[in-house]
Design an enzyme around this catalytic site. Structure first.
Site, PDB file in Angstrom:
ATOM      1  N   LYS A 293      94.293 -14.865   8.046  1.00  0.00           N
ATOM      2  CA  LYS A 293      95.180 -15.439   7.834  1.00  0.00           C
ATOM      3  C   LYS A 293      95.304 -16.496   9.685  1.00  0.00           C
ATOM      4  CE  LYS A 293      98.472 -15.957   3.666  1.00  0.00           C
ATOM      5  NZ  LYS A 293      99.338 -15.527   3.223  1.00  0.00           N
TER       6      LYS A 293
ATOM      7  N   GLY B  93      91.047 -17.882   6.920  1.00  0.00           N
ATOM      8  CA  GLY B  93      89.104 -18.008   6.074  1.00  0.00           C
ATOM      9  C   GLY B  93      88.974 -16.531   6.502  1.00  0.00           C
ATOM     10  N   GLY B  94      87.471 -15.871   6.430  1.00  0.00           N
ATOM     11  CA  GLY B  94      86.966 -14.307   5.600  1.00  0.00           C
ATOM     12  C   GLY B  94      87.515 -12.808   6.508  1.00  0.00           C
TER      13      GLY B  94
ATOM     14  N   ASP C 299      74.749 -17.673  14.839  1.00  0.00           N
ATOM     15  CA  ASP C 299      75.952 -18.410  14.362  1.00  0.00           C
ATOM     16  C   ASP C 299      76.069 -20.462  14.661  1.00  0.00           C
ATOM     17  OD1 ASP C 299      77.401 -19.198  11.782  1.00  0.00           O
ATOM     18  OD2 ASP C 299      79.026 -17.985  11.560  1.00  0.00           O
TER      19      ASP C 299
ATOM     20  N   ILE D 213      98.161 -22.328   9.406  1.00  0.00           N
ATOM     21  CA  ILE D 213      97.020 -23.711   9.763  1.00  0.00           C
ATOM     22  C   ILE D 213      95.516 -23.251   9.374  1.00  0.00           C
ATOM     23  CG2 ILE D 213      98.850 -24.397  11.342  1.00  0.00           C
ATOM     24  CD1 ILE D 213      96.502 -23.295  13.400  1.00  0.00           C
TER      25      ILE D 213
END
Length: 839
Positions: A538, A534-535, A649, A531
């Site tokens: 999965k 990203g870095g 962040d 779904i």
């Protein structure tokens, strides 16, 4: 007037008329190499864009216009760089070709502009197209919708440099992709700009004395950066109308170096072997160097990272101009491309022979992966006067393969945006709408890529098999001062998971899953369960215990990425439990895997509901409630935990929404334990996301909880204006959302830039309290910013102002678990008038 005079007058008038006609025709049918085509597809008249460039209609150049139709965009996104050429489109239902006359032997730029939105009754997600130009496949199965959502961009521009035309004809063919049912093709704008042949054979990195022949190659522009300088508009380029971007977003880690501009006494002059069309003076007039401290410079690389298409050869062009030094061997450095030495002992003065003289160097590299690294490091062997490196500009071009192909697959994205288009148009999706489900904790992909890439940089300049001696690693130095050589705890994939450390941190605090449980819950990591990507790796939709839906984030097993973030995430979230923090259920560290299991977040990230998606717009009250929830989560981190925790962040992709639209703060991989009674700050390397970084933290590398407050202030403006924190496509003064919003606030015109969906729908008192809060959050000095508790109070007050026509009074109290607030209207104080935001 005599008959002869009348005749001469008639001939003169006729010549004037023909000259005017020829001038008009020449704008769309050039007969020389200096003429350009700038076409607004579907337009009926000439029109100027925001840069003052005139766009012409395209109909005269389309050979079979019967296979197309003209439609206008339904919605003008506020982030569009210009209405021209993006608000009209040429729609192709079958193969159609533009036939353009160009000069023989002329190389030229071809730029294609796309704005993915609804045209008529057409579904944007159904647009899949191929583009072929003079035998080169430029795009195949290209989806502007997927690309725009994956890159979080409103408009897409693809720039190509095509080989010289031998026949004088340029055919550009658009056709719907045959592999897709009911597909259509479209384009908003086309530019054909003659250019000099600026490409010459380039040395192939990693292969001695081998060159890549480029004269017969076509190229796609991947990046064009004014290093150390600002955004350069097409109208300010050297006649080629190129756009040059700021290099800051591509710099790896906090190692920014320093930027500077040429002194007024330095007059930059092009040498005879460098055309002014290679790059404008503004590129060579600014630079980025590593800084004045040699001891620091020796221990890091000045590095840029780019996402690219794998299995292509790339031409990397470096632009240099020495603005500070005058002698050979004063500043000498090594150039690396993809962990390989492109040039040792580069000396700009030696190349250019003088200060203020531009020079450029090309290197070709074959890329097998989807990242391209460019780095500079001071040379030690030549013992220069200064251990430093310099760069003024950088361009990256993808070369066609042996089949004449430049096309690559569409970028990877979460399946949710595509599938959400098929969902009923209602605010809250049903449980069966799997498309609307995304994870908690996968947000922040761009910064995640930069963070986890920190460990990848530790590879040596040249891979040396069987040599584990750190002294033999060459010039690729670890940016974070951490070694990742193998230990007794290392797994077969090379990770040092430090099992004992994980056990001591997480024992009894969160669940330790076996790998078999994870595989069972994800159908053995089936691609159908993915779904998001990203870095870190999965993300899968999964089930635990056969019934509980979860989000499972799995590190790429073949890479050495994210160990610190993996440990930090477990340590932080296993100790924290709060309604407005995403919950970590457990982890798995078996067989070299790094896997995190989170609560399932059904409504994705806050950003997905603000812009660049087809989701229904959030109301003002909904946005306020989400901001309040996120503020509560951050307030708890700052004051409710045993130690102050600084998130580091905070951004709209790290604020997630569950099935009940409750906001939860996520992604704690960068979090730090904050100051205590004996400290005012934490000194630490700068990390975070561009556009959200606290400028005081960036300047002084001193982190406080006010750094989170600044980032949250950016989020508040993002919620109000529904545009990204940074948008380099906008005019310079508008690129930064915070700078532009504060400018508009001072001018009293802030309402002009808020989300069009909100205009006229917000109580003025509520809007005023909200904008005052956001403005205070982004104060330049941390001491001038409110605490997160104060921010929370003001947001709750703003919500109550929206709910009640009269200004309410507010009573609030805090505890370690949460902040609650109740209100009473000024007209009464009975208990029935109290409203609890927790309900």
């Amino acid at each position: 007037m005599s008959s002869n005079t009348r005749f001469l007058f008639f001939i003169f008038s006729l010549l004037l008329t023909l000259n005017s006609v020829f001038h008009i025709v020449s704008q769309t049918t050039p007969s020389d190499s200096d003429a350009s085509y700038i076409l607004a597809c579907g337009a009926s008249t000439d029109a100027e864009d925001t840069d003052g460039r005139t766009w012409k209609p395209d109909s005269q150049l389309l050979s079979n216009s019967g296979n197309s139709m003209i439609l206008s965009a339904h919605v003008q996104d506020p982030s569009l760089p210009s209405t021209i050429p993006y608000m009209t489109a040429r729609i192709f239902t079958s193969t159609s070709t533009y036939k353009i006359l160009v000069a023989k032997g002329q190389r030229f730029w071809l730029r294609l502009h796309f704005y993915s939105t609804s045209y008529g009754t057409l579904d944007p997600s159904k647009s899949y197209l191929d583009v072929i130009a003079n035998g080169f496949t430029l795009l195949h199965n290209f989806s502007a919708s997927i690309t725009a959502q994956a890159l979080t961009q409103v408009s897409i521009m693809k720039e190509f440099s095509l080989v010289p035309a031998q026949s004088g004809d340029l055919d550009i063919t658009f056709k719907p992709t045959l592999e897709q049912k009911d597909a259509y093709a479209f384009v908003n704008g086309i530019e054909v700009i003659p250019m000099p042949d600026i490409f010459k054979p380039a040395p192939l990195v990693g292969y001695n004395d081998q060159f890549v022949e480029v004269e017969s190659s076509s190229f796609q522009t991947i990046a064009r950066l004014n290093v150390g300088g600002q955004f350069i508009l097409p109208t300010d380029d050297s006649g080629l109308t190129r756009t040059w971007y700021d290099d800051s977003p591509y710099i790896f880690s906090a190692a920014f170096g320093v930027t500077y501009k040429a002194d007024k006494s330095i007059k930059i002059q092009y040498p005879s072997n460098v055309s002014k069309e290679i790059a404008p003076l503004d590129v060579y007039n600014t630079a980025r160097s590593m800084g004045p401290n040699a001891n620091i410079n020796i221990n890091y690389n000045l590095t840029w990272v780019f996402q690219i298409d794998a299995k292509f050869t790339y031409l990397v062009r470096f632009h240099f101009c020495e603005l500070d030094l005058e002698k050979v061997n004063q500043r000498v450095f090594n150039i690396f491309v993809n962990n390989q030495t492109a040039k040792e002992n580069a000396d700009v003065i030696e190349w250019a022979e003088s200060q203020g003289v531009p020079v450029y160097k090309d290197y070709a590299v074959y890329a097998s992966d989807e990242d391209l690294w460019v780095a500079l490091h001071p040379s030690v062997s030549t013992k220069p006067q200064y251990y430093d490196a310099i760069l003024n500009g950088l361009e990256i071009f993808k070369m066609n393969d042996t089949r004449g192909n430049l096309a690559a697959p569409n970028p990877v994205q979460s399946p949710m945006p595509i599938q959400a288009d098929d969902a009923p148009k209602k605010f809250r999706p049903s449980r069966s709408e799997r498309a609307a489900h995304v994870i908690g904790g996968i947000s922040g992909g761009v910064v995640g890529c930069a963070v986890v890439a920190g460990f990848f940089i530790c590879f040596t300049k040249e891979k040396r098999k069987g040599d584990g001696n750190p002294s033999s690693r060459g010039n690729w130095l670890p940016l974070y001062g951490r070694s990742h050589t193998s230990t007794s705890n290392s797994t077969t994939s090379g990770k040092s998971i430090a099992s004992s450390q994980l056990s001591s941190v997480a024992a009894g605090l969160c669940r330790h899953f076996s790998l078999s449980e994870i595989k069972h819950g994800t159908k053995n990591f089936s691609e159908s369960q993915v779904i998001g990507v990203g870095g870190f790796g999965k993300v899968y939709e999964g089930l635990i215990d056969g019934k509980t839906k979860v989000a499972i984030k799995r590190s790429n097993p073949s890479s050495e990425q994210g160990l610190d973030e993996f440990l930090t995430e477990i340590e932080m979230l296993s100790r924290l439990r709060h309604k407005h923090l995403v919950s970590l259920i457990g982890f798995c560290e078996e067989d070299g895997e790094m896997i995190l299991v989170y609560d399932y977040m059904a409504n994705g990230t806050l950003r997905e509901h603000l812009y660049r998606s087809n989701k229904p717009a959030l109301s003002w009250q909904q946005r306020l409630a989400i901001c309040i929830g996120a503020a509560r989560g951050l307030h708890y981190l700052h004051t409710g935990a045993r130690y102050t925790i600084i998130h580091r962040d905070v951004k709209t992709t790290n604020i997630l929404l569950d099935e009940k639209w409750v906001a939860k703060v996520s992604d704690f991989g960068l979090s730090k334990i904050g100051s205590n009674l004996h400290q005012t700050h934490v000194s630490t390397m700068v990390k975070g996301s561009f556009g959200y970084l606290d400028p005081e933290y960036f300047r002084r590398q001193q982190l406080t909880e006010k750094s989170d407050v600044y980032s949250f202030g950016v989020v508040l403006f993002e919620v109000l204006c529904a545009r990204p924190a940074l948008n380099p496509l906008l005019p310079m003064e508008q690129v930064s959302l915070v700078d532009w919003a504060l400018h508009c606030q001072r001018k009293g015109i802030l309402e002009d830039i808020i989300d069009p969906h909100l205009k006229g729908k917000i109580n003025p008192l509520s809007l005023r309290k909200f904008t005052e809060t956001a403005e205070k959050c982004v104060a330049d000095q941390g001491l001038d910013r409110p605490t997160m508790g104060d921010v929370l109070w003001n947001l709750e007050f703003s919500l109550q102002l929206e709910k009640t026509p009269e200004q309410p009074k507010m009573v609030s109290y805090n505890n370690a678990d949460d902040t609650y607030a109740t209100y009473t209207a000024m007209s009464g104080t009975d208990e029935d008038s109290f409203v609890s935001l927790e309900k």
